[in-house]
Each structure stands twice: as structure tokens, then as C-alpha cells.
Write an enzyme that holds these catalytic residues in place. Structure first.
Site, short mmCIF file in Angstrom:
data_model
loop_
_atom_site.label_atom_id
_atom_site.label_comp_id
_atom_site.label_asym_id
_atom_site.label_seq_id
_atom_site.Cartn_x
_atom_site.Cartn_y
_atom_site.Cartn_z
N ASP B 23 82.84 5.76 -54.00
CA ASP B 23 81.63 6.20 -53.30
C ASP B 23 82.01 7.15 -52.17
OD1 ASP B 23 80.09 4.59 -54.85
OD2 ASP B 23 79.45 3.23 -53.25
N LYS B 80 73.37 8.26 -57.96
CA LYS B 80 72.52 7.13 -58.29
C LYS B 80 71.04 7.50 -58.28
CE LYS B 80 75.55 3.71 -56.02
NZ LYS B 80 76.13 3.00 -57.16
N ARG B 164 83.74 -12.35 -65.75
CA ARG B 164 84.12 -13.54 -66.53
C ARG B 164 82.99 -13.96 -67.47
NH1 ARG B 164 88.63 -16.53 -66.02
NH2 ARG B 164 89.92 -16.23 -64.19
N GLY B 234 83.09 0.99 -53.73
CA GLY B 234 82.01 1.56 -52.93
C GLY B 234 82.40 1.57 -51.47
N SER B 235 81.93 0.56 -50.77
CA SER B 235 82.12 0.50 -49.32
C SER B 235 83.57 0.20 -48.96
CB SER B 235 81.22 -0.59 -48.74
OG SER B 235 79.95 -0.53 -49.35
#
Lengths: 186, 291
Positions: B23, B80, B164, B234-235
Site C-alpha cells: 500500500d 481500490k 487456514r 498495507g499499513s
């Protein structure tokens, strides 16, 4: 015959499947140790050339691999692999292995919406499927370079001695011509 | 959408495999990401942690910002749009984005319908918490899936849970007898053909990355060892103390995710990771958006 497939990023698994289909032994190259295991040919897959090029240096594969190609190790680069082998990149300051006398243009056809599929003649094998994904093409090649495929007046496959490159992705199709051509170079 | 176009779009996702998608909110960050070895960047106005902190309605980014980021780097650029907001998607397509993320990180525009992604030339990646959700998105035309995780938290627990879950359900389908697949398709609310593909191939018909909560090289390697084909961060990068170093370390960790000795080296001296918040401490679960 044993093929090392550079497996730092990109579509390396697709090449492994192709090797398996043709009954050729292969293994993944991820670190310096892998380069010392002894192998007969190298495949550099599609992916992002900036990523693979950076990791080659960071993992100390760069000089060894460059030396091996210089010493005649057969190498086959697809898309990003072709960019990594080129001695000149028109629209990028970065240079990588720079072992092949070709000038390439990165993202030469544009962005993803300009990615395309076609069929084209390859090295006397007749028409084969060719998929171009944000692909480069060869702008010019040295005289001793053999031109193996041309699409829309652009060179998209070439060979110089032990080095084979394609701008398209033969590993994405059932067709095995290009890989067979590579294995016949040995 | 032409079958050929869909193939080309799935092919681009294949080229991203083994890579890290980061990001970025400015052209400068995009260049840092490219230099660090990102295989693509996600252009957005605010990273998920800040979206979470700011609250309010979160929308598609300013196309001008996205274009500046496109001009700054040579790698693929993603952006996005809101879930179901097909006009935002058309705008992103018009500015020649390489990949659209129909994302739960933004406020959903439609609480029932996702975008009919088969009507677009450019590829879409969509989030999923489980196999049914993944196959529903693929049926709508998604060229790539990312397990959702919980964006903007720096907490890996949900990313692990979703991956998972997806893997377990794939294994379950793979082990079924053929006549059980019809009922499985009914339960998963997806066409039989997609269920049969998973049964035969033991994988999704598109590339699957992990996302949502990756903050360290070890987190990234964990997701790869659990079966992700690449990761979104992302962050985790630009909320950390040393984004450049952390980004590069995560890229190398993904390329060598099984080499514990190298992972140890990569984890050294990275400075503080993003502070993060635990899932019990947050009020908004973005992963619950879209189903």
C-alpha cells in the site's frame, strides 16, 4: 540434464511443470548454495524484473550467475527474464545481468489492458501460442543474434549463442516448442 | 468478458506470485516500495490503519493521485473501489489501472451485490474469508483472491484464520467423492464447475495472496508457509519506524520463506513495527464486509 529455475519471484512453478512434462529434471534456485549444486541450464521466469534483479544482488547470486552465463551456461529468459539478460533497456536506468546484446523496451505495449494473446511463427516450428503480459519487446539486436520470432514488426524471441529469450510466456500454454528448442541448445 | 481476456488477467496474477504488494499513498512512497522490491503497489489516499482511525465513509482514491503514482513507478499499479461500486471500477479502468481491488477496506457501496467483474477489461482481486466466498468472487469474474485478514491492525491472527479456513476447505473438497460435489456446491453457493475444479486441482482456479495484518518478515513467511502465493502489506510498512528497510526485508522473506536462518537476519534491527491493535480492541471488523 538438470535445469535450475530461478525462483525468487514470478511464474517459476509454470516452468517446473513444463520441465516435468518434457521429462527434464529441474530444481529451484533461491540462494547462493543452490548455484553450487551443479546443473546444465538456467531458466529465468516472468515476474517483475525490478524484484528479481534486486533479489539477485541482495542474495549474492548476481556475480556468480553472470559469470556462469558468460562461461556458456545455457540460459532461457521469459519476459522479465529477457529484461534481466539485456545489455540495454530503453526506458529504464537499471541494468541487470546484461549478458545479451539486445536492446529491450520494458512494458513496451502498455499497461495490463494492452496485454494480449496471439499466435506467431517461432524458429521454424510454425505457429505457436504467445501470451504477452505487460510485455517487453526487443528494439534492436546485435548482428550475431538470431531472430526467432517477430510479431507486428517487433522482435519477440531471439538467441545469441547460449542465451535464449522470449518476450512472451511459453510456460503459460500446453505447447512445448520453445522449451524443446531450449533443451536442444545443449 | 472474453475468455481470452480473463486468461490474460489471471496470467498477470501469476506473474505477481512470490511477490509483495504494498500500500502506498504518495508517488514517493511508491518509489520506495519499488526500490524495496514490491511486485506491485496499491495506490490509495489513506492506508487501512488511518482509515480505521479516521472513521467515516471511505471511498475510491482521487484519480489524480493514482495517476501520479502510475507515473512514478514501472511496476503494476492497483487501486481500490468500494464493494459493488461499479462506477468507481469503471473510473479506475478508464485510467488504465492494472488491477482493481474490490475491497472491504473501503465502505461498501452495495450490501447485497458485488460488481459483475466479467464486464471489465482489467482484472479484479477480491477478498475472501473462506472457500465459498472465494469461489463466489471468482464466479463473478475475479482474477485473483486475497484472504481478507483484518486490515490496518498489524495483527496476523485473522489472516491466519482465513487462510487456514480456505486451505482446510480445499482439502475437504479434494477428498470428496465426485457424487458428493453436487451437495458441496449447494452448500458453498457456487457453481458445480468451480467446485469440481478445486476437487481435481486441489487449489483455487486463480492465484491467492494473503492480506490483512502482515507487519513483519516473519508474518509474511508464515503466510507463505501456510500456502499463500504472495502477500499484500498495507499499513505494516509505512506505519513502521523504518519503512524502507522493513519493506525490503519482507520482500526477501517472501522469496526465501523457508530459510529460518535468513529470516532471523532479516528480522534484525528493523526498528519498531507498527503498534497495531488486537482484534478484541477494534470496533469495526472490515473482514465482515461482503460475503
Amino acid at each position: 540434464m538438470k535445469i535450475g529455475i530461478l525462483s525468487l519471484q514470478g511464474a517459476f512453478l509454470e516452468h517446473e511443470i513444463k520441465c516435468a512434462k518434457l521429462g527434464v529434471d529441474c530444481f529451484e534456485i533461491r540462494n547462493k548454495g543452490d548455484l553450487k549444486t551443479g546443473f546444465d541450464g538456467l531458466i529465468i521466469p516472468g515476474g517483475e524484473s525490478t524484484v528479481i534483479g534486486k533479489l539477485l544482488r541482495e542474495l549474492d547470486l548476481f556475480d556468480i550467475m553472470r559469470g556462469m552465463i558468460g562461461d556458456g551456461l545455457p540460459v532461457f529468459g521469459t519476459c522479465a527474464g529477457m529484461i534481466l539478460l539485456a545489455k540495454n533497456i530503453l526506458n529504464d536506468d537499471r541494468l541487470y545481468l546484461a549478458t545479451m546484446d539486445i536492446t529491450v523496451k520494458r512494458n513496451a505495449y502498455g499497461r495490463q489492458r494492452d496485454s494480449f494473446y496471439t499466435v506467431g511463427d517461432f524458429a521454424g516450428y510454425g505457429k505457436i501460442p504467445m501470451t504477452f503480459i505487460r510485455a517487453p519487446y526487443i528494439e534492436s539486436a546485435a548482428a550475431e543474434t538470431e531472430i526467432l520470432a517477430v510479431v507486428d514488426n517487433k522482435i519477440v524471441a531471439a538467441r545469441q549463442k547460449n542465451q535464449l529469450v522470449t518476450a512472451f510466456h511459453p510456460e503459460l500454454h500446453e505447447d512445448t516448442c520453445v522449451h524443446e528448442y531450449f533443451f536442444n541448445m545443449f | 468478458m472474453l475468455a481470452e481476456r480473463y486468461e490474460l488477467n489471471k496470467n498477470l496474477a501469476q506473474m505477481l506470485k512470490g511477490g509483495v504488494i504494498m500500500d502506498v499513498t504518495t508517488p514517493e512512497q511508491a518509489q520506495i516500495a519499488e526500490e524495496a522490491g514490491a511486485c506491485a503497489v496499491m495506490a490509495l489516499e489513506r492506508i487501512p490503519a488511518d482509515i480505521r482511525a479516521a472513521g467515516g465513509v471511505s471511498r475510491m482514491s482521487d484519480p489524480q493521485l493514482i495517476k501520479e503514482i502510475q507515473a512514478a513507478v514501472s511496476i503494476p499499479v492497483m487501486a481500490k473501489c468500494r464493494i459493488g461500486h461499479f462506477v468507481e471500477a469503471r473510473i479506475l479502468e478508464a485510467i488504465e489501472i492494472d488491477f482493481i481491488d474490490e475491497s472491504e477496506v473501503l465502505s461498501p457501496a452495495d450490501d447485497r451485490y458485488h460488481i459483475d467483474k466479467t464486464q471489465f477489461v482489467v482484472p479484479f482481486v477480491c477478498g475472501a474469508k473462506d472457500l465459498g466466498e472465494a469461489l463466489r468472487r471468482i464466479n463473478e469474474g475475479a482474477s485473483m483472491i486475497r484472504t481478507k485478514g483484518e486490515p490496518g491492525t498489524g495483527d496476523i491472527v485473522q489472516a491466519v484464520r482465513h487462510l487456514r479456513m480456505l486451505q482446510a476447505e480445499i482439502r475437504r473438497l479434494a477428498s470428496m467423492s465426485r457424487d458428493e460435489l453436487y451437495e458441496a456446491a449447494k452448500q458453498l453457493q457456487v457453481p458445480y464447475q468451480l467446485v469440481a475444479f478445486v476437487h481435481e486441482n486441489k487449489k483455487l482456479p486463480v492465484v491467492n495472496f494473503a492480506a490483512g495484518g502482515v507487519a513483519t518478515p516473519a508474518d509474511a513467511a508464515l503466510m507463505m508457509q501456510l500456502g499463500a502465493e504472495g502477500v499484500f502489506v498495507g499499513s505494516g510498512i509505512f506505519k513502521a519506524e523504518n519503512p524502507q528497510k522493513r519493506a525490503a526485508a519482507i520482500v526477501t522473506a517472501v522469496a526465501n520463506y523457508q530459510d529460518a536462518k535468513l529470516l532471523a537476519e532479516l528480522s534484525e534491527g528493523l526498528g519498531a513495527a507498527m503498534v497495531g491493535i488486537n482484534e478484541q480492541e477494534i470496533e469495526l471488523l472490515m473482514a465482515e464486509r461482503g460475503n
